[in-house]
Design a protein around this motif. Structure first.
Motif, mmCIF file in Angstrom:
data_model
loop_
_atom_site.group_PDB
_atom_site.id
_atom_site.type_symbol
_atom_site.label_atom_id
_atom_site.label_comp_id
_atom_site.label_asym_id
_atom_site.label_seq_id
_atom_site.Cartn_x
_atom_site.Cartn_y
_atom_site.Cartn_z
ATOM 1 N N LEU A 230 0.865 -1.178 0.000
ATOM 2 C CA LEU A 230 0.000 0.000 0.000
ATOM 3 C C LEU A 230 0.903 1.230 0.000
ATOM 4 O O LEU A 230 1.681 1.436 0.928
ATOM 5 N N VAL A 231 0.783 2.030 -1.051
ATOM 6 C CA VAL A 231 1.628 3.213 -1.212
ATOM 7 C C VAL A 231 0.819 4.455 -0.862
ATOM 8 O O VAL A 231 -0.288 4.632 -1.380
ATOM 9 N N SER A 232 1.357 5.283 0.024
ATOM 10 C CA SER A 232 0.691 6.554 0.316
ATOM 11 C C SER A 232 1.426 7.668 -0.416
ATOM 12 O O SER A 232 2.649 7.716 -0.404
ATOM 13 N N THR A 233 0.664 8.553 -1.040
ATOM 14 C CA THR A 233 1.290 9.699 -1.706
ATOM 15 C C THR A 233 0.750 10.963 -1.070
ATOM 16 O O THR A 233 -0.236 10.923 -0.338
ATOM 17 N N THR A 234 1.392 12.097 -1.377
ATOM 18 C CA THR A 234 0.848 13.361 -0.905
ATOM 19 C C THR A 234 -0.492 13.585 -1.614
ATOM 20 O O THR A 234 -0.722 13.081 -2.718
ATOM 21 N N THR A 235 -1.348 14.340 -0.972
ATOM 22 C CA THR A 235 -2.671 14.583 -1.522
ATOM 23 C C THR A 235 -2.585 15.206 -2.911
ATOM 24 O O THR A 235 -3.249 14.784 -3.850
ATOM 25 N N ALA A 236 -1.735 16.216 -3.038
ATOM 26 C CA ALA A 236 -1.673 16.971 -4.280
ATOM 27 C C ALA A 236 -1.227 16.103 -5.449
ATOM 28 O O ALA A 236 -1.651 16.298 -6.584
ATOM 29 N N ASN A 237 -0.367 15.108 -5.174
ATOM 30 C CA ASN A 237 0.220 14.339 -6.267
ATOM 31 C C ASN A 237 -0.475 13.019 -6.550
ATOM 32 O O ASN A 237 -0.040 12.274 -7.421
ATOM 33 N N ALA A 238 -1.538 12.707 -5.795
ATOM 34 C CA ALA A 238 -2.102 11.365 -5.857
ATOM 35 C C ALA A 238 -2.376 10.907 -7.300
ATOM 36 O O ALA A 238 -1.936 9.826 -7.708
ATOM 37 N N ASP A 239 -3.080 11.726 -8.058
ATOM 38 C CA ASP A 239 -3.448 11.304 -9.418
ATOM 39 C C ASP A 239 -2.216 11.207 -10.310
ATOM 40 O O ASP A 239 -2.078 10.291 -11.113
ATOM 41 N N HIS A 240 -1.352 12.190 -10.140
ATOM 42 C CA HIS A 240 -0.171 12.224 -10.987
ATOM 43 C C HIS A 240 0.710 10.997 -10.752
ATOM 44 O O HIS A 240 1.207 10.387 -11.697
ATOM 45 N N ILE A 241 0.893 10.638 -9.491
ATOM 46 C CA ILE A 241 1.778 9.511 -9.173
ATOM 47 C C ILE A 241 1.201 8.200 -9.712
ATOM 48 O O ILE A 241 1.924 7.360 -10.246
ATOM 49 N N THR A 242 -0.110 8.039 -9.615
ATOM 50 C CA THR A 242 -0.704 6.818 -10.167
ATOM 51 C C THR A 242 -0.390 6.702 -11.653
ATOM 52 O O THR A 242 0.039 5.650 -12.135
ATOM 53 N N ALA A 243 -0.599 7.795 -12.368
ATOM 54 C CA ALA A 243 -0.353 7.774 -13.813
ATOM 55 C C ALA A 243 1.122 7.514 -14.104
ATOM 56 O O ALA A 243 1.486 6.791 -15.031
ATOM 57 N N TRP A 244 1.956 8.086 -13.261
ATOM 58 C CA TRP A 244 3.398 7.963 -13.447
ATOM 59 C C TRP A 244 3.845 6.514 -13.200
ATOM 60 O O TRP A 244 4.639 5.954 -13.951
ATOM 61 N N LEU A 245 3.285 5.910 -12.167
ATOM 62 C CA LEU A 245 3.609 4.504 -11.893
ATOM 63 C C LEU A 245 3.149 3.623 -13.058
ATOM 64 O O LEU A 245 3.859 2.710 -13.495
ATOM 65 N N GLU A 246 1.958 3.911 -13.561
ATOM 66 C CA GLU A 246 1.445 3.145 -14.699
ATOM 67 C C GLU A 246 2.391 3.252 -15.889
ATOM 68 O O GLU A 246 2.625 2.309 -16.622
ATOM 69 N N GLN A 247 2.907 4.479 -16.089
ATOM 70 C CA GLN A 247 3.802 4.669 -17.225
ATOM 71 C C GLN A 247 5.059 3.804 -17.074
ATOM 72 O O GLN A 247 5.483 3.137 -18.014
ATOM 73 N N TRP A 248 5.640 3.803 -15.873
ATOM 74 C CA TRP A 248 6.831 2.976 -15.680
ATOM 75 C C TRP A 248 6.513 1.504 -15.891
ATOM 76 O O TRP A 248 7.273 0.775 -16.504
ATOM 77 N N HIS A 249 5.383 1.076 -15.369
ATOM 78 C CA HIS A 249 5.034 -0.331 -15.488
ATOM 79 C C HIS A 249 4.735 -0.707 -16.941
ATOM 80 O O HIS A 249 5.315 -1.636 -17.495
ATOM 81 N N GLN A 250 3.839 0.054 -17.570
ATOM 82 C CA GLN A 250 3.388 -0.340 -18.909
ATOM 83 C C GLN A 250 4.438 -0.090 -19.993
ATOM 84 O O GLN A 250 4.526 -0.828 -20.962
ATOM 85 N N CYS A 251 5.192 1.002 -19.844
ATOM 86 C CA CYS A 251 6.100 1.371 -20.936
ATOM 87 C C CYS A 251 7.518 0.836 -20.729
ATOM 88 O O CYS A 251 8.206 0.537 -21.688
ATOM 89 N N GLU A 252 7.977 0.771 -19.477
ATOM 90 C CA GLU A 252 9.374 0.425 -19.259
ATOM 91 C C GLU A 252 9.545 -1.023 -18.790
ATOM 92 O O GLU A 252 10.415 -1.734 -19.246
ATOM 93 N N TRP A 253 8.694 -1.445 -17.875
ATOM 94 C CA TRP A 253 8.844 -2.786 -17.307
ATOM 95 C C TRP A 253 7.552 -3.597 -17.442
ATOM 96 O O TRP A 253 6.983 -4.053 -16.440
ATOM 97 N N PRO A 254 7.060 -3.778 -18.663
ATOM 98 C CA PRO A 254 5.790 -4.509 -18.822
ATOM 99 C C PRO A 254 5.924 -5.976 -18.394
ATOM 100 O O PRO A 254 4.919 -6.643 -18.161
ATOM 101 N N ASP A 255 7.174 -6.450 -18.305
ATOM 102 C CA ASP A 255 7.371 -7.848 -17.915
ATOM 103 C C ASP A 255 7.080 -8.081 -16.432
ATOM 104 O O ASP A 255 6.885 -9.212 -16.008
ATOM 105 N N LEU A 256 7.069 -7.028 -15.630
ATOM 106 C CA LEU A 256 6.769 -7.214 -14.204
ATOM 107 C C LEU A 256 5.282 -7.488 -14.039
ATOM 108 O O LEU A 256 4.442 -6.776 -14.582
ATOM 109 N N ASN A 257 4.980 -8.500 -13.248
ATOM 110 C CA ASN A 257 3.606 -8.962 -13.088
ATOM 111 C C ASN A 257 2.971 -8.308 -11.857
ATOM 112 O O ASN A 257 3.251 -8.676 -10.725
ATOM 113 N N LEU A 258 2.151 -7.290 -12.105
ATOM 114 C CA LEU A 258 1.511 -6.591 -10.988
ATOM 115 C C LEU A 258 0.351 -5.738 -11.511
ATOM 116 O O LEU A 258 0.225 -5.505 -12.705
ATOM 117 N N VAL A 259 -0.456 -5.314 -10.557
ATOM 118 C CA VAL A 259 -1.588 -4.451 -10.888
ATOM 119 C C VAL A 259 -1.538 -3.232 -9.980
ATOM 120 O O VAL A 259 -1.267 -3.356 -8.791
#
Lengths: 987, 96, 414
Positions: free
Chosen positions: A716-745
């Motif tokens: 469970l990752v906690s982010t600052t309130t202001a960045n919550a949406d941005h960080i989710t999108a950013w994590l998705e980008q790393w997962h989907q674009c850079e490390w798609p081989d990692l198995n996670l949701v």
């Protein structure tokens, strides 16, 4: 008493004589009829001068009967304030309207500003670039500014309503003139979704003032039958009083819809195919004093007579270079306007038109041009000269013709604004002497042009081409459709002579652009000074840059430029058309996006409960959060101080629901987070919590917060309130674009949980009084651990994390249960528990030396600058941003580093935003900033946090601070002021 | 307004998507030189013509995908999945 | 250069303006130049002007693929200011503003500099702290900045609704900031440079650079090959393409920045108002039009046109602050292509190739930098060494990581 209209015909026209309307023009009561435009009503009342010109303050009358109007741009009050720049030639007359001329001092009939006309030689193009340099522009600017502008900002509330609409269609037909109607008729019942958009309140375009025969019936009847056919067709939507204003990428167009009184709708249309049947603008002729009241475009004169039953004047000369104005002359003549002459620059006139003129006894002056006009408020006569054989001058004698009006036609120029916006190219057609769509060059959009907009100026051609184009585009959109059958026997000859500019006369009195008072002499001057590219000419003389955007001036200006520089018009080229085609009220563009809907606020799950407890809310990004609680009428300062002290002494309850919460689940969750966080995520044991920071790939700190391991494969990752949406999108980008081989949701659960944080020395005792199966003891649940269980019968997650430095429990329950948890805790705690707002929390964390990303760090702060050097060095594997920290610049010792700060003098007001400065001796410069500061109620003194050059090595040093002009000294300290050993937090 | 064809949801307005910049970047390892790292981090192809870029359907399925889009005309020539190779586009020179 | 003055205008007026000389010559293209500048926008022309005036170099060509001033110089919202956070930026932009202050007289051409003040708003307590941080930085940089309370903001700009969705908590004003006339700036420099003998060659597109063992020797153009000892690139919006010709990569993304104007009305707004957080700025031109700008469309583009989403966002932001503008009509919307760098500061100085210089990456704020950009680039070209004011703006900073991120520190990019 209302004077009776003097120029109104007793019959005919599309006005409703049973519905008289009263209005005032510059205070004078006048009368018109339903169906009138403001301009037609003014003309019906014999009003010649409606306004003064922009630069020279010359009297001006109605020039057109359409959107291209340059003169009759008046201020209109119709119940929603004084609206400036109203195109009265298209605005319907409404009962009780107050019409005002925006220009003219003391009034429009006698204007002292006319002195600028008498001294016009001084004010040639670009005069302001040559003048007013001494002593400085400031001395003159005010006067110049006051002279400009076409009306005043309306005052009072805007009573209009603005809406946004979205629509998809297969075929969008823009313009319901002959071509657009013929096209729409064909696709009626084809099954394609067709949208037909017309800016007038009636369909018909030029047919509204025509009188020709279509399919062997008169055009009025054909028009009403066609209108009902289209209105009955289920697949056709007809929009009137609606202007297609913008043509954007991927066939998205915008429409300004004024069809409902008091409402403006802004439509966005996504069209498969677009058919532009946008017609053409008649172009003026250029001769001396061609701007006087009484001089108007020929087709405007015809429109006033046939559509509005108004004689623009009792005696009108018609001047032309083509056949179309003959039909105007005949219509004028047939309706009681005396036409003393048709002045035609062509030597040979086609018999089909000259014969009809002869039958009506209208003399034709062939091979002649208008030289000049006379008359102040109204025309009294025009002088006409014969062209010499080479056409470059005129020969004596000059004829003088008495008249009250002049209808002029310089031929037509297609309305290609939307086509050009769509990326279509235009080419100059020398025969037609105008710019037409260049079909040789592909346009990036799915667009077709038909009718007058495509250079087909005769009714017959427009109908035929419209019908054919309608069926073609419907076919392209995937629907079977055959062209509608429409034919006309109307006179369709054109025979244009490419000459619109009288070759002799005082060029400084020959107007090219009425709206901006640009004359032939201005263009000559620009050319003389080498402003010979189209853009330079336009900007230097301002030709075509007025509110009409050059609809009646660009072509003449380009023609002149070509002539004066010995180039062809083709070589000179044209400028690009920009949206919107017609100006759009800004309110319509914003639509409902204002006030509460400008940026809808996000509210806490227990928002109302906080309201009941005296919360004073403040905006924190999109969230409305309690800044403090004005319990018992406390003021802000008292409330914040008492909240801080209450938490430190007993317990405080804080609503942390907006905190960003992201769950990362899957066998590779740990590996993923290990690549994301500066901290090690793999060594974290289930049930444990760790504080971590995230960096951008450039090494900059972008977020911080705790992350907990819920299970081997779940974090469970906690982010600052202001960045919550941005960080989710950013994590998705790393997962989907850079490390798609990692198995996670990755899933955001921010709004699924309400979070109540209870902190303070009594926090545990208070919790133990509540019904729960969770063991809150320090042995079972020490600092930086997490457990789950039931709390008040609800499923709950409890984290031991602290932002205040006290023993702290962060209790998460399903969002809708948040209120109940807050309420139960408050009721059970009584005096021992206090609600804590954001401001108190800010003080608490400053006392503890906890940084706030984005406040205590900025976009230049890297992980090393906030003391993460050790952690970075220990972690051997790569993580986002790590490589950047290895650069020389990132490791410099003189970077701005995170420190604590306290004033030497206790009474000194230290504020966030102050700067650390070097001494005057070294040359004063900033060494960093105070990023947080407050009076600490706990420590009873002023403390702060900051970023200071080389700060880590400067603890204990005295540094000077600059704030709002004053300077004082502070001591640099460790950032942790409160409980540095952490005993309280770990309790 | 761009209309982007999300491979999972269909064609939607650009406001539903986030732009992620140039695609097909290879992230250097930790031992890369400063020059190589800086090139990866900052330098851009930024072509006048076809740009291979990534978009995310943010207010939709949340998936990232690649788009080949002409930066002069904004015409979209191909939409393809993350990880797929650049499509072979026989695209005319936009200036011609 | 024949002077422009009240007297000369009066004389010409009586003579029906028959005797005015050309503002700039249309010269024949020579085979060789000491310096070739690519791009006749504000920066290129100013560089040529200062090369001629300050460094006595006369054999200069400025090559322009379209017409001079036809790019971003003629498309921007004309704002001049020097309220910068970092000392390097402040020093550079204040030098520029000072040059602007004397420009009309220096060029003998009225550039209509209107120092009506530039107001930056804060919409929350947190932003107000940011504004204080920013204003203090400016004052330490010896530039004036004045913090205003919400009441003072309202007094200065009565049309602002300080109780809007994000209430105005205050702001700060740089009174020397303001606007000027963009076309006049570019024409003034062109005229003055031309008078010094600079050849301004329009309709001449550079298609390739001639390079010999690491140094540039000339350019190939649509009008033939031209030899040059030194070449400088000043092609806002197209820097990447020119760098590609020289075979190096630059940290630039080209994006469309929108601007728009309303129909002209009588004066109602006497200050330039910016709100970095709700992304809008607005001023009223001398012609009476409201000139509105906002953020850039966030994707690569070389198409000089704006889209709908940003138009709506900008207008909604303006109306939220200025509800009185709802009934005004938007008259024209357009876009310029801006070269955005990762830290939003410009890229100026030397390049990997010898004798090739660059001035680009101006992002959304190149206009206000024109005089200083020209002045410092002229120095840099002559000395083959960055002018002290632009030392830190070189390409090298991207390798060392010593970025100058104005946006990151002050909340507003250039």
């Amino acid at each position: 008493m209302t004077p009776s209209p003097t120029n109104r015909l007793t019959s005919g026209g599309r006005i409703d004589r049973t519905q008289p309307l009263s209005f005032r023009f510059n205070g004078k009561p006048l009368q018109g009829y339903s169906g009138d435009t403001i301009a037609s009503a003014l003309l019906a009342n014999g009003i010649g001068t409606v306004n003064r010109s922009f630069k020279y303050h010359r009297p001006r009358g109605v020039m057109s009967a359409g959107v291209e109007e340059t003169n009759a741009l008046l201020t209109v009050s119709g119940g929603n304030g004084d609206i400036p720049v109203v195109r009265t030639t298209v605005r319907a007359l409404v009962d009780g309207q107050l019409i005002k001329s925006p220009s003219g001092f003391p009034n429009v009939n006698f204007d002292l500003g006319r002195v600028l006309d008498f001294t016009h030689r001084f004010w040639a193009a670009g005069f302001y670039n040559k003048l007013f340099k001494w002593p400085s522009w400031r001395w003159y600017e005010g006067t110049v500014r006051r002279m400009a502008g076409l009306g005043k900002l309306p005052d009072g509330e805007d009573g209009n309503k603005y809406f946004h609409h979205n629509v998809h269609c297969d075929v969008l037909i823009v313009g319901a003139g002959p071509a657009g109607l013929a096209a729409a008729l064909g696709c009626a019942n084809s099954g394609a979704r067709v949208l037909l958009v017309e800016q007038d309140h009636e369909l018909g375009g030029s047919l509204l003032a025509d009188g020709a025969q279509i399919n062997a019936i008169d055009s009025d009847t054909w028009l009403s039958r066609t209108t009902s056919t289209l209105e009955d067709a289920a697949n056709v939507t007809v929009m009137t009083s609606s202007t297609v204003s913008g043509y954007y990428d991927h066939n998205v167009l915008t429409i300004t819809d004024r069809s409902t009184t008091g409402v403006v709708r802004f439509w966005k249309v996504r069209a498969k195919e677009v058919l532009l049947a946008t017609g053409a603008f008649e172009q003026p002729l250029v001769f001396e004093n061609n701007d006087r009241p009484g001089v108007m475009l020929a087709n405007a004169a015809m429109t006033y007579v046939l559509r509005y039953a108004v004689k623009p004047a009792h005696v009108m000369v018609v001047a032309t270079n083509n056949d179309t104005a003959y039909r105007v002359a005949f219509a004028l003549h047939d309706n009681g306007v005396r036409v003393p002459a048709i002045v035609d620059s062509r030597e040979n006139i086609a018999e089909e038109v000259s014969k009809e003129a002869g039958e009506r006894g209208i003399p034709i002056m062939a091979g002649s041009v208008v030289l000049d006009t006379v008359g102040t408020k109204a025309l009294t006569r025009v002088s006409v000269g014969r062209l010499s054989n080479d056409g470059r001058s005129t020969v004596d004698p000059t004829s003088v013709i008495a008249c009250q009006g002049l209808a002029m036609s310089g031929g037509f120029n297609p309305n290609c604004s939307l086509y050009s916006q769509a990326g279509g190219s235009l080419r100059y057609d020398a025969q037609l002497a105008c710019f037409v769509p260049d079909e040789e060059k592909a346009c990036r959009q799915r667009v077709t042009v038909a009718g007058a907009a495509n250079g087909k100026f005769s009714l017959a051609d427009a109908l035929t081409e419209g019908a054919r184009a309608g069926s073609t585009v419907t076919g392209e959109a995937g629907f079977a459709c055959s062209p509608a059958e429409v034919a006309t026997s109307a006179l369709g000859s054109y025979h244009l002579k490419a000459m619109r500019i009288t070759p002799t006369g005082d060029t400084s009195r020959q107007w090219v652009d009425f709206a901006h008072d640009v004359t032939v002499a201005d263009i000559e001057l620009a050319v003389r000074e080498n402003f010979v590219s189209v853009e330079h000419l336009k900007r230097y003389t301002t030709v075509g840059m007025a509110v009409d955007q050059g609809k009646t001036s660009n072509l003449n200006a380009l023609t002149l430029l070509a002539e004066l520089t010995d180039r062809s018009v083709e070589e000179v080229g044209t400028t690009t058309f920009r949206p919107p085609f017609m100006p759009v009220p800004m309110g319509a563009i914003a639509g409902p996006q204002h006030g509460d809907f400008y940026a809808p606020a996000r509210l806490l799950p227990a928002h109302d409960w906080h309201v009941d407890h005296g919360a004073v809310f403040e905006n924190y990004g999109p969230w409305k959060r309690p800044e403090y609680y004005a319990t018992n009428g406390r003021d802000r300062e008292t409330a914040i101080r008492e909240e801080v002290l209450a938490l430190r002494r007993s317990a405080g309850l804080f609503d942390g629901s907006p905190l960003g919460k992201i769950e990362i689940t899957g066998p590779d969750a740990g590996e993923f987070l290990n690549r994301i966080y500066v901290n090690n995520a793999l060594t974290l044991k289930p049930g444990r919590v760790r504080y971590g920071i995230m960096l951008s790939e450039n090494g900059i700190v972008i977020d911080d917060g705790v992350f907990a391991r819920l299970a081997d494969d779940c974090y469970l990752v906690s982010t600052t309130t202001a960045n919550a949406d941005h960080i989710t999108a950013w994590l998705e980008q790393w997962h989907q674009c850079e490390w798609p081989d990692l198995n996670l949701v990755i899933s955001t659960v921010t709004s699924q949980w309400a979070v109540a944080t209870l902190a303070g020395p009594n926090a545990r005792t208070l919790l133990q009084e509540i019904e729960s199966d969770i063991d809150f003891s320090v042995q079972a649940l020490p600092h930086m651990t997490l457990t789950t269980g039931t709390f008040l019968g609800m499923h709950a997650r409890v984290q031991r994390v602290s932002f205040s430095g006290e023993m702290s429990f962060e209790i998460s329950v399903p969002a809708l249960d948040g209120r109940q948890v807050m309420e139960t805790l408050m009721n059970s705690g009584g005096d021992r528990i206090t609600l804590i707002g954001i401001e108190a929390l800010t003080i608490l964390r400053t006392e503890k030396g906890y940084l706030h990303v984005g406040g205590d760090t900025d976009g230049m702060t890297n992980a090393l600058d906030i003391g993460f050097g050790g952690i970075v060095a220990r972690k051997k594997t790569d993580f986002v941003g790590k490589r950047s920290l290895l650069r020389g610049g990132d490791q410099r010792k003189d970077r701005r580093q995170f420190v604590g700060v306290e004033p030497l003098n206790d009474n000194e007001e230290l504020e966030s935003g102050a700067h650390f400065i070097t001494s005057q001796r070294e040359g004063r410069r900033s060494q960093g900033v105070v990023t947080s500061a407050c009076f600490s109620p706990t420590l009873n003194r002023v403390i702060g946090l900051g970023l200071l050059e080389g700060g880590f090595a400067r603890k204990g040093e005295t540094v000077t601070v600059f704030d709002d002009g004053r300077t004082f000294d502070v001591r640099i300290t460790d950032p942790t002021f409160y409980d540095p050993g952490g005993e309280k937090m770990n309790a | 307004m761009l209309r982007i064809d999300c491979p999972w949801c269909g064609t939607r307005d650009e406001v539903e998507f986030s732009f992620g910049g140039e695609s097909h970047l290879t992230r250097p390892t930790l031992d890369a030189s400063d020059a190589v790292w800086s090139d990866y981090l900052f330098n851009k192809d930024n072509p006048k013509g076809i740009h291979f870029e990534r978009w995310m359907h943010r207010f939709g399925c949340g998936r990232w995908f690649n788009v080949a889009r002409d930066t002069l005309t904004h015409e979209i020539h191909a939409v393809y999945e993350m990880g797929a190779a650049k499509p072979d586009l026989a695209v005319k020179d936009p200036d011609s | 250069m024949k002077g422009y003055s009240f007297l000369s205008l009066a004389r010409q007026a009586l003579n029906r303006h028959q005797g005015w000389p050309v503002a700039w010559r249309t010269p024949e293209l020579k085979k060789n130049y000491d310096v070739v500048i690519i791009g006749a926008g504000g920066h290129g022309l100013a560089t040529a002007y200062y090369l001629a005036k300050n460094h006595q170099i006369k054999n200069i060509a400025v090559l322009e693929k379209g017409s001079l001033g036809g790019g971003n110089t003629g498309r921007n919202t004309q704002i001049t200011r020097s309220n910068y956070f970092w000392p390097q930026s402040a020093a550079f932009f204040d030098h520029s503003l000072k040059l602007y202050e004397g420009l009309s007289r220096e060029l003998n051409f009225n550039v209509m500099l209107s120092q009506r003040g530039l107001l930056t708003l804060a919409h929350s307590l947190h932003e107000l702290e940011g504004i204080q941080r920013w204003a203090n930085a400016i004052r330490i940089n010896e530039i004036e900045a004045e913090i205003l309370s919400p009441i003072e903001v309202k007094k200065l700009v009565p049309l602002i609704d300080i109780d809007c969705r994000f209430p105005v908590h205050g702001g700060f004003i740089q009174r020397r900031g303001g606007i000027s006339r963009h076309d006049a700036v570019v024409w003034g420099y062109a005229r003055a440079a031309s008078a010094y003998g600079v050849d301004i060659i329009q309709q001449c597109e550079v298609t390739a650079l001639n390079i010999q063992s690491g140094r540039v020797t000339g350019v190939q153009t649509t009008r033939g090959t031209i030899g040059a000892d030194k070449i400088s690139i000043a092609v806002a919006g197209h820097t990447t393409e020119l760098a590609r010709m020289a075979d190096f990569r630059v940290p630039i993304t080209s994006m469309p920045l929108q601007a728009m104007v309303s129909e002209p009305i009588k004066p109602c707004l006497h200050t330039v108002v910016m709100s970095p957080v709700i992304h809008m700025y607005v001023s009223q031109s001398d012609r009476g039009e409201l000139v509105i700008g906002g953020g850039a469309d966030l994707y690569n583009s070389y198409a000089q046109r704006g889209g709908i989403p940003l138009l709506q966002e900008n207008i909604a932001a303006v109306l939220e602050l200025f509800p009185a503008f709802t009934r005004l009509r938007l008259m024209r919307q357009w876009a310029g292509i801006v070269d955005i760098t990762p830290d939003t500061s410009p890229v100026m100085g030397l390049t990997p190739l010898q004798n090739l210089y660059i001035s680009g990456g101006w992002g959304t704020g190149g206009y206000k930098a024109i005089p200083a950009g020209g002045d410092t680039m002229a120095y840099t070209i002559v000395h083959d060494e960055a002018h002290p004011l632009i030392e830190d703006f070189g390409l090298a900073r991207f390798e060392t990581g010593a970025l100058i991120d104005e946006g990151a520190a002050s909340g507003v990019s250039h």
